[in-house]
Scaffold this motif. Structure first.
Motif, short mmCIF file in Angstrom:
data_model
loop_
_atom_site.label_atom_id
_atom_site.label_comp_id
_atom_site.label_asym_id
_atom_site.label_seq_id
_atom_site.Cartn_x
_atom_site.Cartn_y
_atom_site.Cartn_z
N LEU A 1 0.79 -1.22 0.00
CA LEU A 1 0.00 0.00 0.00
C LEU A 1 0.83 1.28 0.00
N GLY A 2 2.12 1.20 0.31
CA GLY A 2 2.99 2.37 0.25
C GLY A 2 2.78 3.34 1.40
N GLN A 3 3.07 4.63 1.15
CA GLN A 3 2.98 5.66 2.17
C GLN A 3 2.20 6.86 1.66
N GLN A 4 1.74 7.67 2.60
CA GLN A 4 1.08 8.93 2.30
C GLN A 4 1.45 9.93 3.40
N ASP A 5 1.93 11.08 3.01
CA ASP A 5 2.34 12.12 3.97
C ASP A 5 3.38 11.62 4.96
N GLY A 6 4.25 10.73 4.51
CA GLY A 6 5.29 10.20 5.38
C GLY A 6 4.84 9.13 6.34
#
Length: 471
Positions: free
Chosen positions: A315-320
């Motif tokens: 799913l990765g990252q968002q806003d660190g």
């Protein structure tokens, strides 16, 4: 990857939806002027149903195109699915044309009855790839034909969340339809002889053995019926019944207008108050519920869904922050107001906590070894309503991760942009044998400390609030 669908009826439309929703580009050829509308309606139902089975978002949809020329539709396709009407002469016309225009493609036929030797009488190399309606939800595909081709086909089908069953020898109607035909013939006699109506027969299936079959099939169900002694005891006890007149299996009633009218009339009385699309949506919602239940235990089709989900991209990252959940909101999460029910905000936070635990090593194996984290407190802020079908993304921030404590702040984003809720959770590490708090394993503690350090400089707006506190 590109898939081509030749014949866009109920089955062809289901194939188009299955490939498209798993990220494949799909080209459709069907001379029916209504094909685009009909497939569009199937896709509407598929988009509503298939993502609801998963807790992780499927790949971005592929591109859907419709073509007036069959050769143009199949050109460059890795997979071509033939789903034209069940007429051998028509298939003998269509399959060679597909093979000429797409020489490197796997060519699968949706035929429910014809054998590969019959399909390929004209020198083609198609295989049977017989699915079950709705194709976009039910995983089974019966594969019959050249073993090497079937092996390649199975790999592709598993990649779109299906369960390929390679049949050892070709036989009329394959496996599943032969079983269904036996039940169908007996059901016709029960109606004709006035023993049961169509509705009563359907109730006998869906209220009893149909549910058992969905997760164990036939033989495993009967094995359990034999008790601790297993199948041998069952066979000894019930085997003599094979000689009793319990079925008219090989004695088929005359299929005349009278029988058709009787069956059709009873079926109209049973289900005529619903439109076909409404009936399909009811069916899809029921199947989703069953599949999600099976997914929870890993039984039957649930195991296929779990395996497919595990193969989906990270799913990765968002806003660190790590993304710990991304999924469309299923209809089952909504209430009478049409928006996501408050309890499911907590469920989303719980799923995100589970995902984060797995990320730091407190996964299923860790729990099986006798250790886990127990939630002891939650606080939820509801900031914006979320509707069925909208994409919900959850990011997780570690507020504290030392000793026995794991303090998390989950942010729930609608369509990845609008903050819809926060779920603040406090968990304590627990020894499952003593049921008391304990320190986590060193490897888990190190990973937690690393995440906490990475998140230390990120603002945690909304954390530490209490019920009734003013904004």
């Amino acid at each position: 990857m590109k898939a081509a669908i030749v014949g866009g009826g109920v089955i062809g439309g289901g194939w188009a939806a299955r490939f498209l929703l798993n990220g494949w580009d799909v080209a459709v050829f069907d001379p029916d002027p209504e094909a685009e509308r009909k497939i569009g309606e199937v896709l509407t139902n598929a988009r509503r149903a298939l993502p609801a089975v998963y807790d992780r978002a499927l790949p971005p949809e592929g591109l859907l195109s419709f073509h007036a020329d069959m050769a143009d539709a199949v050109a460059g396709a890795a997979w071509v699915q033939e789903s034209v009407p069940e007429t051998l002469a028509l298939k003998h016309k269509v399959l060679p044309a597909i093979a000429a225009a797409a020489p490197d493609a796997i060519i699968g036929s949706s035929t429910s009855g014809f054998k590969p030797s019959e399909l390929n009488a004209g020198g083609t190399a198609a295989i049977v790839a017989h699915p079950f309606n709705p194709v976009y939800l039910l995983p089974l595909v019966e594969l019959v034909g050249d073993p090497a081709t079937c092996t390649k086909a199975a790999e592709i089908l598993r990649g779109i969340g299906m369960f390929p069953l390679h049949i050892r020898k070709e036989i009329d109607a394959h496996i599943a339809d032969r079983l269904l035909e036996a039940v169908w013939r007996e059901a016709l006699w029960l109606v004709k002889d006035g023993i049961a109506t169509t509705e009563e027969i359907d109730e006998s299936i869906r209220m009893g053995f149909g549910i058992r079959w969905a997760q164990m099939g036939l033989f495993e169900t009967y094995r359990i019926a034999g008790g601790e002694a297993g199948m041998a005891h069952f066979m000894a006890q019930f085997g003599p019944a094979l000689a009793w007149p319990w079925t008219k299996l090989m004695d088929v009633p005359e299929f005349n207008d009278e029988l058709v009218a009787l069956i059709a009339g009873q079926s109209d009385a049973q289900s005529g108050h619903l439109s076909i699309r409404g009936l399909e949506r009811l069916r899809d919602d029921n199947i989703v519920g069953i599949l999600r239940a099976l997914r929870r235990s890993g039984s039957g089709a649930g195991g296929v869904i779990t395996a497919h989900e595990e193969s989906l991209p990270d799913l990765g990252q968002q806003d660190g922050l790590p993304v710990t959940m991304r999924r469309p909101v299923p209809v089952t999460w909504t209430d009478a107001n049409g928006h996501m029910n408050e309890t499911h905000y907590l469920e989303a936070g719980s799923l995100a906590s589970d995902r984060f635990m797995a990320m730091v090593g407190a996964d299923a194996d860790y729990i099986a070894a006798g250790k886990s984290y127990f939630t002891v407190e939650n606080h939820i802020r509801y900031l914006d309503e979320v509707l069925a079908g909208e994409m919900l993304t959850v990011t997780t921030q570690v507020l504290a991760g030392e000793g026995k404590r794991l303090h998390l702040l989950h942010r729930l984003w609608k369509d990845g942009k609008r903050l819809s809720a926060t779920v603040e959770s406090l968990l304590l590490h627990t020894d499952l044998q003593t049921r008391r708090t304990s320190l986590p394993d060193e490897a888990v503690a190190r990973k937690l400390a690393d995440w906490a350090a990475r998140h230390a400089g990120i603002e945690a707006e909304g954390a530490g609030r209490f019920v009734g506190q003013r904004p």
